[in-house]
Scaffold this motif. Structure first.
Motif, PDB file in Angstrom:
ATOM      1  N   GLY A 139       3.181   5.051  -1.692  1.00  0.00           N
ATOM      2  CA  GLY A 139       3.048   4.171  -2.844  1.00  0.00           C
ATOM      3  C   GLY A 139       3.020   2.695  -2.467  1.00  0.00           C
ATOM      4  O   GLY A 139       3.626   2.282  -1.477  1.00  0.00           O
ATOM      5  N   GLN A 140       2.287   1.912  -3.253  1.00  0.00           N
ATOM      6  CA  GLN A 140       2.202   0.453  -3.175  1.00  0.00           C
ATOM      7  C   GLN A 140       1.398  -0.026  -1.957  1.00  0.00           C
ATOM      8  O   GLN A 140       1.225   0.690  -0.972  1.00  0.00           O
ATOM      9  CB  GLN A 140       3.586  -0.191  -3.190  1.00  0.00           C
ATOM     10  N   ASP A 141       0.926  -1.274  -2.041  1.00  0.00           N
ATOM     11  CA  ASP A 141       0.209  -1.872  -0.915  1.00  0.00           C
ATOM     12  C   ASP A 141       1.139  -2.088   0.270  1.00  0.00           C
ATOM     13  O   ASP A 141       0.742  -1.922   1.423  1.00  0.00           O
ATOM     14  CB  ASP A 141      -0.421  -3.203  -1.329  1.00  0.00           C
ATOM     15  N   ASP A 142       2.378  -2.486  -0.016  1.00  0.00           N
ATOM     16  CA  ASP A 142       3.374  -2.657   1.034  1.00  0.00           C
ATOM     17  C   ASP A 142       4.484  -1.633   0.813  1.00  0.00           C
ATOM     18  O   ASP A 142       5.384  -1.853  -0.001  1.00  0.00           O
ATOM     19  CB  ASP A 142       3.958  -4.071   1.016  1.00  0.00           C
ATOM     20  N   PRO A 143       4.426  -0.504   1.516  1.00  0.00           N
ATOM     21  CA  PRO A 143       5.440   0.530   1.311  1.00  0.00           C
ATOM     22  C   PRO A 143       6.761   0.243   2.012  1.00  0.00           C
ATOM     23  O   PRO A 143       7.656   1.084   2.021  1.00  0.00           O
ATOM     24  CB  PRO A 143       4.775   1.784   1.874  1.00  0.00           C
ATOM     25  N   GLY A 144       6.888  -0.954   2.605  1.00  0.00           N
ATOM     26  CA  GLY A 144       8.134  -1.326   3.253  1.00  0.00           C
ATOM     27  C   GLY A 144       8.313  -0.626   4.590  1.00  0.00           C
ATOM     28  O   GLY A 144       7.348  -0.292   5.278  1.00  0.00           O
ATOM     29  N   LYS A 145       9.553  -0.404   4.970  1.00  0.00           N
ATOM     30  CA  LYS A 145       9.839   0.289   6.221  1.00  0.00           C
ATOM     31  C   LYS A 145      10.744   1.479   5.929  1.00  0.00           C
ATOM     32  O   LYS A 145      11.398   1.541   4.892  1.00  0.00           O
ATOM     33  CB  LYS A 145      10.501  -0.659   7.232  1.00  0.00           C
ATOM     34  N   VAL A 146      10.753   2.410   6.852  1.00  0.00           N
ATOM     35  CA  VAL A 146      11.573   3.596   6.651  1.00  0.00           C
ATOM     36  C   VAL A 146      13.025   3.294   6.995  1.00  0.00           C
ATOM     37  O   VAL A 146      13.320   2.408   7.807  1.00  0.00           O
ATOM     38  CB  VAL A 146      11.064   4.790   7.488  1.00  0.00           C
ATOM     39  N   TRP A 251      10.592   9.027 -10.119  1.00  0.00           N
ATOM     40  CA  TRP A 251      10.465   7.823  -9.297  1.00  0.00           C
ATOM     41  C   TRP A 251       9.011   7.357  -9.406  1.00  0.00           C
ATOM     42  O   TRP A 251       8.116   8.129  -9.745  1.00  0.00           O
ATOM     43  CB  TRP A 251      10.843   8.131  -7.846  1.00  0.00           C
ATOM     44  N   PRO A 252       8.727   6.079  -9.134  1.00  0.00           N
ATOM     45  CA  PRO A 252       7.363   5.564  -9.339  1.00  0.00           C
ATOM     46  C   PRO A 252       6.369   6.090  -8.307  1.00  0.00           C
ATOM     47  O   PRO A 252       6.697   6.268  -7.140  1.00  0.00           O
ATOM     48  CB  PRO A 252       7.535   4.050  -9.219  1.00  0.00           C
ATOM     49  N   HIS A 253       5.147   6.350  -8.780  1.00  0.00           N
ATOM     50  CA  HIS A 253       4.038   6.713  -7.900  1.00  0.00           C
ATOM     51  C   HIS A 253       2.976   5.608  -7.877  1.00  0.00           C
ATOM     52  O   HIS A 253       2.599   5.122  -6.829  1.00  0.00           O
ATOM     53  CB  HIS A 253       3.410   8.041  -8.333  1.00  0.00           C
ATOM     54  N   GLY A 254       2.437   5.264  -9.050  1.00  0.00           N
ATOM     55  CA  GLY A 254       1.384   4.251  -9.102  1.00  0.00           C
ATOM     56  C   GLY A 254       0.004   4.798  -8.783  1.00  0.00           C
ATOM     57  O   GLY A 254      -0.946   4.032  -8.597  1.00  0.00           O
ATOM     58  N   PHE A 255      -0.147   6.130  -8.753  1.00  0.00           N
ATOM     59  CA  PHE A 255      -1.433   6.756  -8.492  1.00  0.00           C
ATOM     60  C   PHE A 255      -1.381   8.183  -9.022  1.00  0.00           C
ATOM     61  O   PHE A 255      -0.311   8.718  -9.323  1.00  0.00           O
ATOM     62  CB  PHE A 255      -1.771   6.762  -6.993  1.00  0.00           C
ATOM     63  N   ASN A 256      -2.557   8.793  -9.161  1.00  0.00           N
ATOM     64  CA  ASN A 256      -2.696  10.214  -9.486  1.00  0.00           C
ATOM     65  C   ASN A 256      -3.284  10.938  -8.282  1.00  0.00           C
ATOM     66  O   ASN A 256      -4.022  10.347  -7.481  1.00  0.00           O
ATOM     67  CB  ASN A 256      -3.657  10.422 -10.659  1.00  0.00           C
ATOM     68  N   VAL A 257      -2.970  12.231  -8.162  1.00  0.00           N
ATOM     69  CA  VAL A 257      -3.641  13.100  -7.193  1.00  0.00           C
ATOM     70  C   VAL A 257      -4.246  14.267  -7.960  1.00  0.00           C
ATOM     71  O   VAL A 257      -3.580  14.889  -8.794  1.00  0.00           O
ATOM     72  CB  VAL A 257      -2.677  13.610  -6.109  1.00  0.00           C
ATOM     73  N   ARG A 258      -5.516  14.543  -7.712  1.00  0.00           N
ATOM     74  CA  ARG A 258      -6.238  15.657  -8.344  1.00  0.00           C
ATOM     75  C   ARG A 258      -6.845  16.544  -7.258  1.00  0.00           C
ATOM     76  O   ARG A 258      -7.081  16.100  -6.133  1.00  0.00           O
ATOM     77  CB  ARG A 258      -7.382  15.127  -9.214  1.00  0.00           C
ATOM     78  N   ARG A 259      -7.120  17.802  -7.632  1.00  0.00           N
ATOM     79  CA  ARG A 259      -7.888  18.679  -6.747  1.00  0.00           C
ATOM     80  C   ARG A 259      -9.221  18.982  -7.398  1.00  0.00           C
ATOM     81  O   ARG A 259      -9.274  19.465  -8.537  1.00  0.00           O
ATOM     82  CB  ARG A 259      -7.143  19.980  -6.464  1.00  0.00           C
ATOM     83  N   LEU A 260     -10.302  18.707  -6.685  1.00  0.00           N
ATOM     84  CA  LEU A 260     -11.659  18.969  -7.152  1.00  0.00           C
ATOM     85  C   LEU A 260     -12.209  20.178  -6.417  1.00  0.00           C
ATOM     86  O   LEU A 260     -12.164  20.243  -5.190  1.00  0.00           O
ATOM     87  CB  LEU A 260     -12.541  17.751  -6.875  1.00  0.00           C
ATOM     88  N   THR A 261     -12.705  21.171  -7.169  1.00  0.00           N
ATOM     89  CA  THR A 261     -13.367  22.317  -6.556  1.00  0.00           C
ATOM     90  C   THR A 261     -14.778  22.419  -7.130  1.00  0.00           C
ATOM     91  O   THR A 261     -14.995  22.221  -8.330  1.00  0.00           O
ATOM     92  CB  THR A 261     -12.602  23.629  -6.809  1.00  0.00           C
TER      93      THR A 261
END
Length: 337
Positions: A139-146, A251-261
């Motif tokens: 998530g996000q342009d800057d995902p920070g550090k682990v 928790w925040p995502h800021g995007f969707n994930v889809r499956r295309l068949t």
């Protein structure tokens, strides 16, 4: 912009052209973790190494990466401040939870998707023979550090690796001179680690969708003869006809994930999106065409489509296509055909 085929190819990363980094993280010399390869496909990701190659630097509102590991190889326990999503391209994997893997695990296989909540410890390990490949979204342009579990720092120090404040990896194997004028990051304190609690396993199982449990949405604007689009991660109801779920997340995502068949010969006519759109081919072949040309993608390839560019999809192969699509924003709008 005039989107020529050359301009679009600059937005395409072939699986065969992926540039790995084997020194991406502090655990890179820890026994059991030495053979892992880290990839940053879109955005800088969370790599701690100056050697990490970034394929596409354009900001998307999320990062795309990948990991490739052989049997038994481990990515050590860590926590993220933004969403971390795993799409299994190949192999079988275990996601253990807790700072010392004591809080349970979930196993995932080809075509499965898992989104691990922020602020909890997780790792991943390859379970079966041969190389496996995970496509990842952060998530996000800057995902920070682990944030590494305390034991990871201890193990890494035994093999000459330390972290500077800010997350830069320091190699001291050839002498302590490498630490001159460097302020080291402290190992994760026990009280901080204790705050990164693992949710109950019944909650974590809501964060995984198996390939055979992904259900086509008949209200998808892409749906037509031979074409299905299934929701995978949908934080909230969207403008293009998808309800929240099956992974919505607390928790925040800021995007969707889809499956295309798409079945052989199936076609989606030209349409444009107002959000970032990244396509990863799981299996089969996908032709993407636009006014300036066409590109054919194969398994493991990744393409980012320019926002607002009218483009069409076609399956020109004799086998079904399966692709995963990451769409920017929590609630993508209706495409314009």
């Amino acid at each position: 912009m005039d989107w020529t085929e050359d301009a679009m190819r600059a937005r395409l990363v072939r699986y065969a052209d992926l540039v790995p980094c084997r020194t991406a993280f502090i655990d890179t010399r820890t026994p059991g973790s030495t053979e892992k390869e880290n990839f940053t496909i879109i955005g800088a990701g969370v790599s701690e190494s100056a050697d990490q190659h970034v394929h596409i630097t354009e900001r998307h509102g999320f990062n795309i990466g990948a990991a490739r590991q052989p049997f038994g190889c481990v990515n050590s326990q860590h926590s993220h401040d933004t969403a971390e999503v795993f799409v299994v391209h190949s192999g079988h994997w275990r996601l253990p939870f807790g700072p010392n893997k004591e809080d349970g695990f979930i196993d995932i296989g080809p075509g499965d998707v898992a989104s691990v909540p922020i602020h909890m410890f997780r790792g991943f390990a390859k379970l079966d023979e041969g190389l496996g490949f995970l496509f990842t979204v952060l998530g996000q342009d800057d995902p920070g550090k682990v944030t590494w579990a305390p034991a990871v720092f201890e193990a890494a120090a035994d093999h000459g690796l330390k972290l500077a404040k800010g997350g830069r990896l320091i190699d001291t194997s050839s002498g302590e001179y490498a630490l001159q004028d460097v302020e080291l990051a402290d190992a994760t304190a026990a009280d901080i680690a204790a705050e990164l609690r693992t949710p109950p396993m019944e909650k974590l199982r809501e964060c995984v969708v198996a390939a055979d449990a992904m259900v086509a949405n008949p209200n998808s604007p892409l749906a037509r003869d031979g074409v299905e689009e299934a929701a995978v991660i949908t934080p909230v109801a969207t403008g293009d006809g998808f309800g929240a779920g099956p992974i919505a997340g607390w928790w925040p995502h800021g995007f969707n994930v889809r499956r295309l068949t798409m079945r052989t010969g199936a076609f989606v006519p030209s349409h444009a999106r107002s959000e970032a759109e990244v396509i990863f081919v799981q299996s089969g072949t996908l032709e993407i065409s636009w006014a300036g040309g066409a590109i054919v993608m194969g398994a493991g390839d990744t393409l980012t489509v320019p926002v607002g560019l009218p483009h069409a999809f076609r399956n020109t192969a004799s086998v079904d296509l399966v692709a995963f699509i990451v769409r920017g924003s929590d609630a993508p709008s209706m495409p314009v055909f």
